[in-house]
Design a protein around this motif. Sequence first.
Motif, PDB file in Angstrom:
ATOM      1  N   GLN A 209      21.212  35.751 -75.953  1.00  0.00           N
ATOM      2  CA  GLN A 209      19.940  35.925 -76.659  1.00  0.00           C
ATOM      3  C   GLN A 209      20.148  36.287 -78.132  1.00  0.00           C
ATOM      4  O   GLN A 209      19.194  36.415 -78.876  1.00  0.00           O
TER       5      GLN A 209
ATOM      6  N   ASP B  94      20.954  44.694 -76.141  1.00  0.00           N
ATOM      7  CA  ASP B  94      20.864  43.336 -75.593  1.00  0.00           C
ATOM      8  C   ASP B  94      21.212  43.337 -74.109  1.00  0.00           C
ATOM      9  O   ASP B  94      22.296  43.774 -73.724  1.00  0.00           O
TER      10      ASP B  94
ATOM     11  N   ASP C 228      10.589  37.801 -73.261  1.00  0.00           N
ATOM     12  CA  ASP C 228      10.313  37.076 -74.501  1.00  0.00           C
ATOM     13  C   ASP C 228       9.355  37.845 -75.402  1.00  0.00           C
ATOM     14  O   ASP C 228       9.539  37.901 -76.620  1.00  0.00           O
TER      15      ASP C 228
ATOM     16  N   GLU D  94      14.785  46.236 -76.596  1.00  0.00           N
ATOM     17  CA  GLU D  94      15.734  45.516 -75.735  1.00  0.00           C
ATOM     18  C   GLU D  94      15.237  44.086 -75.532  1.00  0.00           C
ATOM     19  O   GLU D  94      14.101  43.773 -75.839  1.00  0.00           O
ATOM     20  N   THR D  95      16.131  43.270 -74.969  1.00  0.00           N
ATOM     21  CA  THR D  95      15.803  41.853 -74.785  1.00  0.00           C
ATOM     22  C   THR D  95      15.430  41.584 -73.325  1.00  0.00           C
ATOM     23  O   THR D  95      15.946  40.661 -72.707  1.00  0.00           O
TER      24      THR D  95
ATOM     25  N   TRP E 242      10.076  42.822 -81.357  1.00  0.00           N
ATOM     26  CA  TRP E 242      10.966  43.715 -82.135  1.00  0.00           C
ATOM     27  C   TRP E 242      11.255  43.139 -83.507  1.00  0.00           C
ATOM     28  O   TRP E 242      11.486  43.886 -84.463  1.00  0.00           O
TER      29      TRP E 242
ATOM     30  N   THR F 224      17.283  36.100 -81.007  1.00  0.00           N
ATOM     31  CA  THR F 224      16.766  37.165 -81.868  1.00  0.00           C
ATOM     32  C   THR F 224      17.919  37.789 -82.634  1.00  0.00           C
ATOM     33  O   THR F 224      18.935  38.113 -82.017  1.00  0.00           O
TER      34      THR F 224
ATOM     35  N   CYS G 294      13.213  40.506 -65.234  1.00  0.00           N
ATOM     36  CA  CYS G 294      13.936  39.840 -66.337  1.00  0.00           C
ATOM     37  C   CYS G 294      15.230  39.209 -65.857  1.00  0.00           C
ATOM     38  O   CYS G 294      15.793  38.368 -66.548  1.00  0.00           O
TER      39      CYS G 294
ATOM     40  N   LYS H 144       8.736  41.068 -75.690  1.00  0.00           N
ATOM     41  CA  LYS H 144       9.360  42.196 -76.380  1.00  0.00           C
ATOM     42  C   LYS H 144      10.407  41.715 -77.376  1.00  0.00           C
ATOM     43  O   LYS H 144      10.444  42.166 -78.518  1.00  0.00           O
ATOM     44  N   LYS H 145      11.255  40.825 -76.930  1.00  0.00           N
ATOM     45  CA  LYS H 145      12.351  40.343 -77.795  1.00  0.00           C
ATOM     46  C   LYS H 145      11.817  39.881 -79.150  1.00  0.00           C
ATOM     47  O   LYS H 145      12.401  40.204 -80.187  1.00  0.00           O
ATOM     48  N   LYS H 146      10.725  39.149 -79.130  1.00  0.00           N
ATOM     49  CA  LYS H 146      10.190  38.648 -80.397  1.00  0.00           C
ATOM     50  C   LYS H 146       9.346  39.707 -81.110  1.00  0.00           C
ATOM     51  O   LYS H 146       9.253  39.692 -82.341  1.00  0.00           O
TER      52      LYS H 146
ATOM     53  N   ILE I 229      18.634  46.961 -81.389  1.00  0.00           N
ATOM     54  CA  ILE I 229      18.362  46.150 -80.194  1.00  0.00           C
ATOM     55  C   ILE I 229      19.501  46.298 -79.185  1.00  0.00           C
ATOM     56  O   ILE I 229      20.659  46.016 -79.487  1.00  0.00           O
TER      57      ILE I 229
END
Lengths: 426, 426
Positions: free
Chosen positions: B167, A164, A145, A141-142, A151, B347, A345, A147-149, A162
């Motif tokens: 995102q 979102d 930052d 999940e997003t 993945w 992402t 978040c 985690k988002k990157k 993902i």
Amino acid sequence: MADNRKFWTDLGMDVEKHDLLCEALPEAFGDVYLSQENRPEKMDYFNMVVADIHGIRPQELVEFQKNGGKVVGTFCIHVPDEIVFALGAINTGLCSGSQFWVPGGEKVLPSATCPLIKASLGARFERTCPFFRLADLFVGETTCDGKKKAWEVLSKDAPMYIFDLPQMKRDKDREFFKDEVRRYIKRIEELTGNTLTKEGLKDAIVLINNKRRALQRLNAFRTLENVPISGRDVLLITQIAFYDDPARFTQKLNELCDELDERVKNGVSVYPKDAPRVMLSGTPLSIPNWKLHQIIETQGAAVVGEEMCTGSRYFEKLVDESGETIEEMIDALTDRYMSGINCACYTPNDERIEDIIRLSKYFKADGVIDVNLKFCQIYDTEGIEVERRLKEENIPVLGIETDYSDNDAEQLKTRIGAFLELLKDA
Amino acid sequence: MADNRKFWTDLGMDVEKHDLLCEALPEAFGDVYLSQENRPEKMDYFNMVVADIHGIRPQELVEFQKNGGKVVGTFCIHVPDEIVFALGAINTGLCSGSQFWVPGGEKVLPSATCPLIKASLGARFERTCPFFRLADLFVGETTCDGKKKAWEVLSKDAPMYIFDLPQMKRDKDREFFKDEVRRYIKRIEELTGNTLTKEGLKDAIVLINNKRRALQRLNAFRTLENVPISGRDVLLITQIAFYDDPARFTQKLNELCDELDERVKNGVSVYPKDAPRVMLSGTPLSIPNWKLHQIIETQGAAVVGEEMCTGSRYFEKLVDESGETIEEMIDALTDRYMSGINCACYTPNDERIEDIIRLSKYFKADGVIDVNLKFCQIYDTEGIEVERRLKEENIPVLGIETDYSDNDAEQLKTRIGAFLELLKDA
């Protein structure tokens, strides 16, 4: 164990490397858990689950897969388990709580990444976690930052999807989240070949709510003057909740709670009288991260609550069960999984501070330790305001930052010890 | 200067503290800029702007406000300047590029926050930046965790508006972004009391595009064998673009470009023959952050391009000017400001690596230095893949992490020097 080694080899694990973890874990578990006096007998089930956490449950999941079942691995409490179970698949947590996996993560991520994320990727890339081998799909999940990157890196090695998340909680964000739930349903329908029915979704909502109800029941014991179960044990149970079969888990936990009811009748407490009561807030403590509870409780204090993803944020709110159509249930899931989770978040996220204040009163905490996993920017930044607001409310607060290593154990013991002294004097 | 001191006092600035910056800046500017040989004469305008950057332009803005005008301060190239100018207001950049402001930021933010964010908040809270005093509205965005949470802190001291970014870059995210543009229009309409017209928006699109065209023209000179202007000077001009009146800036820059045309005819280069050509990629370099360009160019190499927010990402793509309705123009702004910006906040973001490869060829770079501001998780994580992909393309690459302090200057000189030697030998 011989059985497990063959099983792990078949999963493509690096069994020799994994042996190092298998050797270390029983000692750690013994130190933290088996050394406790006066534990409830019904902890036996949870002890057994942990003792063979990379054996029993992964074997069940692989058996399930052999019969055509699908297993979905998730990293975050924002992703609704209900969808997975409603479609006949099984949802599981993933390894992320030990320093053992961190160096492997640092090979593929910047070292200035939070240990939870590094451990996750290390566990996958170094093939030392059965859950990370067996899952048919990994759902990132997003949320942040890091985690988002991460993945993006993980997706080069593992089948990823993902989910979102919006970054605010306005009406438009709510619609955005609902749409993400619909997309997620489609993806799990594809994975399983099944079609979501309203009956299936309703059953899954009740299934997961029952797990939450049992965890609520467990945590209510911590509000009592005589606390019949330790914070360490509650943490362990909560951690296991992410992995275990939900119906069995609920049943076993309710059996434990029955025993705790008896203890309450008999005025049993696992803590010395006048032990300071501490609530933790902040970033999650995934299995086997027992470091802080151990430091606090071996100094004679009680951990009575966790405003964490591995705590109240996970079980406190139920999904409304009155929905009659799939769309109504998606709405109820959105209430619970977006509006109902006050994660750092989101911006703004003032509700989280209200949660901390409210929960510290509910658990009758004498003070709060706000915990930040190193390099978690969102909770780190929010921590400054958490401390300011708690002080304003005259709730004693200690902000600490830590990682999975033991390097800071002595320093933490000293700082936490001084804080506990302060609580005793207050 | 006496005039400025009164002006700054009236703005509520901490003039004594600000004096320390005023004392340091001329020396830094002298070292980096005035020491250069063979600079274009038309750099005089930009020298003058920088020499009095906290005087001339802020005074213009305050004059504008005295006549009822509104000034909007923004932090990120995702927020469309066109909206502000179309509604008769002025958009300005904000102080964020000096170590001078970092300690002030560390009083209100975790130290493990990127220096750009810490400097921004320090400049506001310590009252040492006129732009941070005078703006009527500050527009933050949800690009990264550090910024997203910093705006919560800043909003306690300054009038804030948050432009929420998606995102990902799917169709639904595009609709989300368009809706954010519409919300932003409403907010600036409220601020100014004006109503957006299609003529006004079209004029603003052309106004800002003309600034981009002039920057494109400037940067095209860097693709030549004989480069008639230094990377330091181009960086300075780009940094000034965020603050200056766009029409005047465009005119002055085109005058400089006319001079550069002459230089090209005469085969003038500011670099020694066979100077290694370096392109930078990564996080932004805001004024007065000239550290890397200075280290690279004083070692006999040329900085020929920047794949950065203070570089190609800022000016490379135009907004389509053919829109006839406000909705068509919002669509064109979304093309430019969401789809057209390959920031690590998205992402996946594979397009950015394609940009780096393409731009390094356009600028005929011999190698790329991928720069990360310390604690910028998104660019830091992406940097690992950037390095891998560039190596795959046989483009020499050096990844560096730095902040605003001078502590690492010697180490950077050594590492960059070694990289430049490698480029010379290749």
